[in-house]
Design an enzyme around this catalytic site. Structure first.
Site, PDB file in Angstrom:
ATOM      1  N   HIS A 123      81.073  67.290  83.185  1.00 54.41           N
ATOM      2  CA  HIS A 123      79.648  66.949  83.051  1.00 54.41           C
ATOM      3  C   HIS A 123      78.829  67.364  84.286  1.00 54.41           C
ATOM      4  O   HIS A 123      78.080  68.311  84.234  1.00 54.41           O
ATOM      5  CB  HIS A 123      79.406  65.464  82.730  1.00 54.41           C
ATOM      6  CG  HIS A 123      80.054  65.024  81.463  1.00 54.41           C
ATOM      7  ND1 HIS A 123      79.800  65.649  80.267  1.00 54.41           N
ATOM      8  CD2 HIS A 123      80.952  64.048  81.193  1.00 54.41           C
ATOM      9  CE1 HIS A 123      80.518  65.068  79.310  1.00 54.41           C
ATOM     10  NE2 HIS A 123      81.232  64.099  79.839  1.00 54.41           N
ATOM     11  N   ASP A 171      84.116  67.702  73.850  1.00 55.36           N
ATOM     12  CA  ASP A 171      84.002  66.318  74.303  1.00 55.36           C
ATOM     13  C   ASP A 171      83.995  65.307  73.159  1.00 55.36           C
ATOM     14  O   ASP A 171      85.035  64.982  72.614  1.00 55.36           O
ATOM     15  CB  ASP A 171      82.746  66.190  75.185  1.00 55.36           C
ATOM     16  CG  ASP A 171      82.686  64.876  75.952  1.00 55.36           C
ATOM     17  OD1 ASP A 171      83.659  64.112  75.887  1.00 55.36           O
ATOM     18  OD2 ASP A 171      81.662  64.612  76.616  1.00 55.36           O
TER      19      ASP A 171
HETATM   20 ZN   LIG Z   1      84.754  62.970  78.230  1.00 56.27          ZN
END
Ligand SMILES: [Zn+2]
Length: 463
Positions: free
Chosen positions: A284, A335
């Site tokens: 991220h 994800d």
């Molecule tokens: Zn994750």
């Protein structure tokens, strides 16, 4: 005695390598090793090679899904909107919904949801997955008799489909910094670091002969492990040349909590613990200060962007241009499985920057496609410590073929095909997939997909 099997040469219309498509090349597969034996002009092929003509097909390296939580496929479509009784919807309310799903799953459910999710990935052109595995314990929070049961079921699911997996075993000790786990986090618990690493060593040893299976280690986040755990976990990975991944700075609240507890931002904390290096895959990283961008860049670390998830969860926008300029690498992951499409992940790296900067062509100038395609392939392979993501002799034979007759490519030509794919492509263009040299998706179909889809429908209806 059986005669030795002939090597197989794939003869596509064109092959993607070094940032462009080339014609007249054959890609020779070595069945014994699962690698590419050679990439050579068709005219140089010997008679001892079986030729497989791939008419109207362009061959690319298989995409690498560097960050996945397979079971979250179950909540797709159920969490992207706000029920009337829910006053606020943000990352943290999504997390509650995800925890609800995690608490309900039996080992068979974990297997079925992962198997279906991996099938969807393979069909979309992902040939490898980095599975960030933190669902470890039984629903009441007790360890299973075999503590790695759920990891084994996830690996079985990958094997059943034929996708390559790097199981990133997750250490998860706290509910927040210096905060005990919440009851709804009980299935993730890692109470003891030494026992965790011993268990991971045992799992690694028992599956060391599996050609599609590798392992890495992942402290969940700076929220979820004490800082004293970061070095030993990184040491485990370094000793084995294994992957080391961690969620980093996904939300402003995480950055603030880290500053309050340690007087450091998350990447500063990782650097203080000595784990910011070329092995680090920071997932991220949507909330970085300029000095953190510089730290990641100087170390040539990899940032794993998951833009389809980040936009769904309101996480923010990756500073992709700044990271690349600083020297970091960027990989991508599906994800939360909101969307499984490598083309969409890679193009959002650029398009999100356009929205932020009010400019066009932001990443690396006019030849943007190689940067984006590298993010989807070789940068992810590097982060998972596998030699994939490139079409070259010696690399793993993980490949995808694009259907050049597809209507979405009408009017394109080889000169702009990389740009067409990277900025305007979609998973529907993928028609064939090879993993470890084995032809797993043929003309858009996986041989076992009907049964796998039906099992998942049954599970989805039941949970
Ligand atoms: Zn994750």
């Amino acid at each position: 005695m059986q005669p030795a099997a002939k090597a197989t040469a794939l003869l596509p219309e064109c092959v993607y390598r070094d940032g462009a498509f080339e014609t007249g090349l054959a890609v020779v597969l070595d069945a014994a090793s699962g690698c590419i034996a050679a990439v050579a002009p068709v005219a140089q092929l010997g008679d001892d090679v079986a030729r497989v003509r791939l008419a109207d097909r362009a061959l690319l390296p298989g995409f690498v899904n560097t960050h996945s939580h397979a079971f979250q496929r179950l909540i797709r479509g159920r969490t992207q909107w706000k029920p009337a009784h829910q006053p606020d919807a943000d990352f943290w309310s999504w997390r509650s919904a995800m925890y609800d799903a995690a608490l309900r799953l039996s080992p068979d459910d974990v297997y079925e949801s992962a198997r279906f999710c991996f099938l969807e990935m393979l069909r979309a052109g992902y040939t490898s997955v980095g599975e960030f595995h933190y669902l470890q314990r039984a629903p009441e929070g007790d360890p299973y008799e075999e503590p790695n049961l759920l990891a084994r079921r996830v690996i079985e699911a990958a094997r059943a489909v034929g996708i390559r997996i790097c199981l990133l075993d997750v250490a998860y000790a706290c509910g927040g910094i210096a905060t005990p786990l919440a009851p709804e986090q009980r299935r993730f618990a890692t109470p003891d670091l030494d026992a965790f690493l011993e268990g991971l060593d045992g799992l690694t040893r028992s599956l060391r002969h599996e050609p599609l299976v590798t392992f890495g280690v992942a402290p969940h986040s700076v929220r979820a492990v004490p800082r004293e755990w970061l070095q030993p976990l990184h040491h485990w990975a370094s000793q084995r040349d294994a992957a080391f991944h961690i969620h980093v700075a996904e939300q402003p609240a995480e950055v603030e909590a880290c500053q309050v507890a340690y007087g450091l931002r998350p990447v500063e904390l990782l650097a203080a613990e000595g784990v910011v290096d070329a092995r680090l895959a920071a997932v991220h990283a949507t909330h970085l200060a300029p000095n953190e961008v510089a730290l990641l860049g100087e170390a040539a670390a990899t940032i794993v962007a998951c833009p389809t998830t980040e936009r769904d969860l309101g996480d923010g926008i990756l500073p992709a241009a700044a990271l690349l300029a600083a020297g970091a690498f960027i990989a991508v992951g599906s994800d939360s499985q909101t969307i499984i499409d490598p083309f969409e992940e890679i193009r959002l790296l650029e398009y999100h920057e356009r929205l932020r900067t009010l400019r066009r062509i932001v990443l690396h100038g006019q030849r943007i496609a190689p940067t984006l395609l590298d993010a989807g392939t070789r940068c992810g392979a590097h982060a998972l410590r596998i030699d994939a993501g490139r079409i070259a002799a010696g690399a793993l034979a993980d490949l995808v073929a694009i259907d050049l007759r597809h209507r979405a490519l009408a009017g394109s030509d080889l000169d702009v095909l990389p740009e067409h794919l990277a900025l305007c492509g979609a998973r529907d263009l993928v028609c064939d997939v090879w993993v470890h040299g084995v032809h797993r998706v043929r003309d858009g179909v996986h041989h076992d997909e009907h049964a796998i889809i039906q099992s998942f429908r049954n599970l989805s209806g039941a949970t």
